[in-house]
Design a protein around this motif. Sequence first.
Motif, PDB file in Angstrom:
ATOM      1  N   MET A  22       0.864  -1.171   0.000  1.00 13.40           N
ATOM      2  CA  MET A  22       0.000   0.000   0.000  1.00 13.40           C
ATOM      3  C   MET A  22       0.908   1.231   0.000  1.00 13.40           C
ATOM      4  SD  MET A  22      -2.754   1.220   2.920  1.00 13.40           S
ATOM      5  CE  MET A  22      -4.164   0.219   2.415  1.00 13.40           C
TER       6      MET A  22
ATOM      7  N   VAL B 281       1.832   5.075   0.275  1.00 10.86           N
ATOM      8  CA  VAL B 281       1.327   6.219   1.038  1.00 10.86           C
ATOM      9  C   VAL B 281       1.333   7.472   0.174  1.00 10.86           C
ATOM     10  CG1 VAL B 281       1.678   7.671   3.076  1.00 10.86           C
ATOM     11  CG2 VAL B 281       2.248   5.223   3.169  1.00 10.86           C
TER      12      VAL B 281
ATOM     13  N   ASP C 165      -2.906   4.786  -1.099  1.00 13.80           N
ATOM     14  CA  ASP C 165      -3.633   5.213   0.103  1.00 13.80           C
ATOM     15  C   ASP C 165      -3.556   6.732   0.237  1.00 13.80           C
ATOM     16  OD1 ASP C 165      -5.071   4.614   2.528  1.00 13.80           O
ATOM     17  OD2 ASP C 165      -3.226   4.965   3.661  1.00 13.80           O
TER      18      ASP C 165
ATOM     19  N   ASP D 210      -7.595   7.205   3.594  1.00 12.60           N
ATOM     20  CA  ASP D 210      -7.117   7.150   4.975  1.00 12.60           C
ATOM     21  C   ASP D 210      -7.860   8.236   5.751  1.00 12.60           C
ATOM     22  OD1 ASP D 210      -5.715   7.220   7.343  1.00 12.60           O
ATOM     23  OD2 ASP D 210      -3.761   7.635   6.446  1.00 12.60           O
TER      24      ASP D 210
ATOM     25  N   ASN E 129      -9.416   3.148   5.060  1.00 10.62           N
ATOM     26  CA  ASN E 129      -8.339   2.854   6.004  1.00 10.62           C
ATOM     27  C   ASN E 129      -8.539   3.772   7.209  1.00 10.62           C
ATOM     28  OD1 ASN E 129      -5.968   2.112   7.269  1.00 10.62           O
ATOM     29  ND2 ASN E 129      -4.633   3.233   5.859  1.00 10.62           N
TER      30      ASN E 129
ATOM     31  N   ASP F 264      -4.908  -3.989  11.597  1.00  5.60           N
ATOM     32  CA  ASP F 264      -3.626  -3.287  11.686  1.00  5.60           C
ATOM     33  C   ASP F 264      -3.321  -3.066  13.162  1.00  5.60           C
ATOM     34  OD1 ASP F 264      -1.563  -1.408  11.746  1.00  5.60           O
ATOM     35  OD2 ASP F 264      -2.439  -0.095  10.228  1.00  5.60           O
TER      36      ASP F 264
ATOM     37  N   GLY G 280       2.128  -0.939   9.185  1.00  2.64           N
ATOM     38  CA  GLY G 280       2.632   0.344   8.713  1.00  2.64           C
ATOM     39  C   GLY G 280       3.793   0.807   9.571  1.00  2.64           C
TER      40      GLY G 280
ATOM     41  N   ARG H 248       2.213  -0.989   4.468  1.00  2.00           N
ATOM     42  CA  ARG H 248       1.929   0.396   4.079  1.00  2.00           C
ATOM     43  C   ARG H 248       3.250   1.163   4.086  1.00  2.00           C
ATOM     44  NH1 ARG H 248       0.599   5.389   6.394  1.00  2.00           N
ATOM     45  NH2 ARG H 248      -0.992   6.568   5.248  1.00  2.00           N
TER      46      ARG H 248
END
Length: 284
Positions: free
Chosen positions: A21, A23, A59, A99, A118, A189, A221, A260
């Motif tokens: 994923m 960012v 994301d 997000d 997210n 997560d 992440g 992430r």
Amino acid sequence: MLGSLIIRDRCFSWGQRTYLMGVLNVTPDSFSDGGEFNNVSAALAQAQAMVAAGADIIDIGGQSTRPGAVQVSLATERERVLSVLEVLRPAISLPISVDTTRADVAREAVDAGADLINDISGGTFDEEMLPTAASLNVPIVLMHIRGNPQTMQQQTDYQDLMEEISRFLSQQIAAATAVGVDENKIIIDPGIGFAKNYEQNIEIFRQLRSLSKLNRPILVGASRKSFIGRILNQPEPKARVWGTAAACSAAIFHGADILRVHDVKEMHDVSLVADALFRQPAQD
């Protein structure tokens, strides 16, 4: 077995390989890249670069969640996210996640072409988030947190860290399914860096596999985060790429399904090698 999930005609087969994923912070104040991509043309160029580098999901975040971050207005977050989505969606075919902890932003983003939500609060900051995810019928990432970005680093007093993370995530999975979210569309997560101190972040990596009892795909992440900076004595987040690589490899070894990351090109190589070393080859 976790099975698979189809997002925008792409099949995510959990356990077969690691998914990345990428960012895309469209904010002026995120901890490692604030201000770099908070205009539409820069955001589009970065998204296209991440696609080319091997990202599986992009994301988009319009609200910084770094420790101490002050929440922006709903109007500001909406404008940041939607202005970028409007340009990204026609230009890239990958799944896009939003997000956000706000149901209104999530709803409008999905209407504008986002494919999943997210939520760093695990659906706890906005009581409409879980019903919204259910009504939209999109996947949602539920993350563990205590407090909020302004208060979370004063809330690291756990009796049993992994048990408390697991209990929170289990409760939020139950709350989501109770309002109609398809359990197969829930990703969890543990929240590296969110209401966790240095030692606790390390413990999450070592004990990550304990979360497999929840029978949901695990997102980690860790990219560029402060615990890596402490290990490396490196205050500059962008200079933590190889530390991030080590953390990502450890996460894969201990059962992560999605990473992430900011540095997609480098972490794509890391995940290819780690997958070859740690994952069983698919059976015919």
